[in-house]
Design an enzyme around this catalytic site. Structure first.
Site, PDB file in Angstrom:
ATOM      1  N   THR A  54     -11.765   8.266 -37.800  1.00 40.85           N
ATOM      2  CA  THR A  54     -12.112   7.025 -37.104  1.00 40.85           C
ATOM      3  C   THR A  54     -11.011   5.975 -37.151  1.00 40.85           C
ATOM      4  O   THR A  54     -11.119   4.945 -36.486  1.00 40.85           O
ATOM      5  CB  THR A  54     -13.403   6.437 -37.702  1.00 40.85           C
ATOM      6  N   HIS A  82     -31.550  28.418 -21.681  1.00 41.68           N
ATOM      7  CA  HIS A  82     -31.223  27.079 -22.192  1.00 41.68           C
ATOM      8  C   HIS A  82     -31.026  26.090 -21.049  1.00 41.68           C
ATOM      9  O   HIS A  82     -31.553  24.964 -21.071  1.00 41.68           O
ATOM     10  CB  HIS A  82     -29.946  27.137 -23.036  1.00 41.68           C
ATOM     11  N   GLU A  90     -28.339  32.185 -21.736  1.00 39.87           N
ATOM     12  CA  GLU A  90     -27.780  30.865 -21.442  1.00 39.87           C
ATOM     13  C   GLU A  90     -28.512  30.186 -20.289  1.00 39.87           C
ATOM     14  O   GLU A  90     -28.678  28.958 -20.296  1.00 39.87           O
ATOM     15  CB  GLU A  90     -26.285  30.991 -21.123  1.00 39.87           C
TER      16      GLU A  90
END
Length: 645
Positions: A225, A446, A443
């Site tokens: 960060t 999903h 997939e």
């Protein structure tokens, strides 16, 4: 007749013929060669004489007979080589005869024959000089080895004496090349740290009204960060002496070294006050005391005690500001965090949209971007990315651009760089086979639930191109920035999240049946189990009521108890397991129901995905909207949320 005895003694043939003997330089080279190897010297000394007279030799007995009979004109003796050069009457070339070391009979015969010219010409014997040279070389080697041992011993002594010295890098006026203008995305932290720079430059501004600058500032944030970057910016802005050191450099294997280094560091800092001390990864030395099994006053605790005393002990420490960085503030000792030591904790959080945009602008200064690149679009696509992630993103895109021999970074390079960072390196596509079809259904399961469920984040893309790390394909979402930044997730979002995660397993069961379900959903089941248990035990999102039934962490090496204590009874544990299983089972049944009702749509999407290997989120939603005969914006309302779970 008077016998005359003439013995001509000469030290060398050089006196007889100056041009025939060796020069001084040759003699020096010969002595040097003797020092290298004695065998070679013997060969060099003996070989010229042998080679010269190898063709004409005379036996010793014949030589004696010729001496007695007077058939010898001249004899040249060489005691060193134990040879005699005999010149016979009527012959110009002498013959060589090997003689003994002691020759009393020969000497008697020579005395009895005065007509024979006898000359003793010994070959120079360099063996003594060679032996002396070899001895000198051995002596020099011994002296050199002794000096080397003494030097290393002195260096070891200096290192032993310097164990307690601080290893901090010192900069009289640190020129890091980084200022606050080079730091973006963490404006709140910059404002707090700007006060430190102002105090160092204008201390009278604060002292006039009785204000005291904090003695220590603790930078807390996730990895990447920008905590260390902020410290470098403070150093570049303040223009005062700057010490930088890592927390792990204090502690060594020797007892007392860490405390000694802390004392030496602050002593140097006081001598150069006002100044800054930056300690990176302070959790390496500042952990809670008495942690672990049995605790103990170990070397790390002694170092921490000395650090506490130096920061705020009996003696003042005016003019020295300590800046530390860590991503694990929960492990730090409470005495280190109290006011007077680290008065402020500056939170350096993940950047928001504006912060990510500023970071991208900073790192894009030296990058060649194409006309189709929009930093605003990249910033919106990367919620949850840290400053280091964004810098790595642009660097990976630049590497891909150079590898593809393009003049500027394009949108495709940015897309591939994001996938490479988040998912993995792209591999060769699979051949058209049963495995590829199973992955496609997994997939698409999903992706369809991401598109049909109301509280789901939108689909970004779905692909069956394998990635490094064993990823056969993936369906990627674009998460809401507000939800990611705030960390506030609703119950409806969590339930839809569980349904989406179970969509791949549900698609396999709906299409291929129970016997053909694969292990591809192993990681999905782990995520579902963790999330469902947290909803029941931590977030109070079940019929058990709004209570926390478990502690989130219980780490013995951070001062926690060795055996985690149970916060509930065995009967409650049974109910927790029952509710977790019930939640996961109902979500799985809901996923199977949605996919079963949209089986035709799922089959068509699978065929398209096998053909194209990747479908964009917008195209995927358009196909679903056309099949459902509703506008694309109303897809969220086509399926009711599972509110009863």
């Amino acid at each position: 007749m008077t016998r005359q005895w003439t013995f001509t003694r000469q030290r060398s043939a050089l006196q007889r013929d100056p041009d025939s003997g060796p020069k001084p330089k040759r003699r020096f080279k010969r002595m040097t060669a003797i020092a290298a190897t004695w065998a070679v010297i013997q060969a060099v000394i003996a070989s010229p004489v042998v080679a010269q007279n190898e063709s004409s030799e005379l036996s010793y007995s014949e030589f004696i007979e010729r001496v007695r009979s007077g058939q010898v004109e001249r004899i040249e003796l060489d005691p060193a080589l134990q040879t005699a050069q005999v010149t016979l009457p009527g012959e110009d070339e002498p013959q060589e005869v090997q003689i003994f070391e002691d020759n009393p009979d020969l000497m008697r015969l020579l005395r009895n024959n005065p007509d024979i010219e006898v000359e003793i010409n010994p070959t120079p014997d360099n063996s003594a000089a060679a032996g002396m040279l070899v001895q000198l070389i051995i002596i020099f080697l011994l002296i050199g080895g002794l000096m080397l041992i003494i030097r290393r011993s002195s260096q070891s002594g200096n290192n032993a004496l310097s164990f307690g010295k601080s290893r901090a890098r010192f900069h009289m006026e640190s020129k890091t090349g980084v200022v606050f203008d080079d730091v973006a995305g963490i404006e709140e932290a910059k404002e707090e740290l700007q006060e430190v720079v102002t105090f160092l430059k204008q201390p009278e501004k604060f002292s006039a009204i009785g204000a005291r600058i904090p003695r220590g500032l603790l930078l807390v944030g996730a990895p990447g960060t920008g905590k260390t970057l902020l410290a470098r910016a403070i150093s570049g802005e303040a223009g005062v002496p700057f010490f930088s050191i890592s927390g792990s450099e204090f502690v060594e294997m020797f007892v007392g070294v860490g405390a000694s280094r802390v004392r030496d560091l602050f002593r140097k800092a006081k001598e150069n006050a006002p100044c800054l001390i930056f300690i990176d990864e302070i959790d390496a030395v500042g952990r809670k005391r008495g942690t672990g099994i049995g605790g103990g006053n170990d070397e790390r605790e002694q170092t921490l005690n000395q650090l506490l005393t130096e920061m705020d002990g009996f003696e003042g420490n005016s003019g020295v500001i300590v800046i530390a960085a860590t991503n694990r503030p929960d492990v730090l000792d409470s005495a280190l965090l109290r006011p007077g030591r680290f008065d402020r904790q500056v939170s350096v959080s993940l950047p928001t949209y504006n912060g990510r945009l500023g970071i991208l602008e900073v790192h894009a200064r030296n990058k060649k971007l194409g006309d189709d690149i929009s930093l605003e679009k990249i910033a919106r696509r990367t919620p949850g990315f840290s400053g280091a992630d964004l810098a790595n993103l642009l660097n990976e895109a630049a590497i891909l651009t150079a590898r593809r021999r393009k003049a500027a970074i394009g949108e495709s390079e940015i897309e591939d760089a994001i996938d490479r960072i988040t998912i993995g390196l792209k591999l060769q596509p699979l051949l058209d086979s049963k495995k590829k079809r199973i992955i496609a259904y997994h997939e698409v399961g999903h992706a369809m639930l991401m598109t049909l469920l109301k509280n789901s984040d939108p689909l970004n893309k779905v692909t069956i191109v394998p990635r490094s790390g064993g990823v056969g394909g993936f369906a990627q979402q674009t998460y809401s920035e507000d939800m990611v930044d705030s960390g506030l997730y609703t119950r409806a979002w969590l339930i839809d999240r569980i349904i989406i995660t179970l969509g791949g397993r549900a698609a396999e069961q709906v299409v291929f049946g129970d016997s053909e379900v694969t292990i591809g959903a192993g990681n999905d089941l782990t995520v579902v189990s963790t999330l469902a248990r947290e909803m029941v035990t931590l977030y109070g999102m079940s019929d058990l009521g709004p209570v926390a039934l478990e502690s989130p962490n219980n780490q013995v090496f951070l001062g926690r108890e060795l055996m985690p204590s149970s916060d509930h009874s065995e009967e409650m544990a049974t109910q927790i397991d029952r509710h977790v299983r019930s939640l996961a089972q109902r979500c799985y049944e809901e996923a199977c129901r949605i996919l079963r009702e949209n089986r035709v749509l799922m089959d068509s999407l699978v065929e398209l995905l096998i053909e194209k290997e990747e479908i964009d989120g917008e195209e995927f939603r358009r196909i679903v909207a056309e099949h459902a005969e509703v506008p694309e914006t109303e897809l969220a309302n086509t399926v009711e949320p599972v509110a009863s779970i």
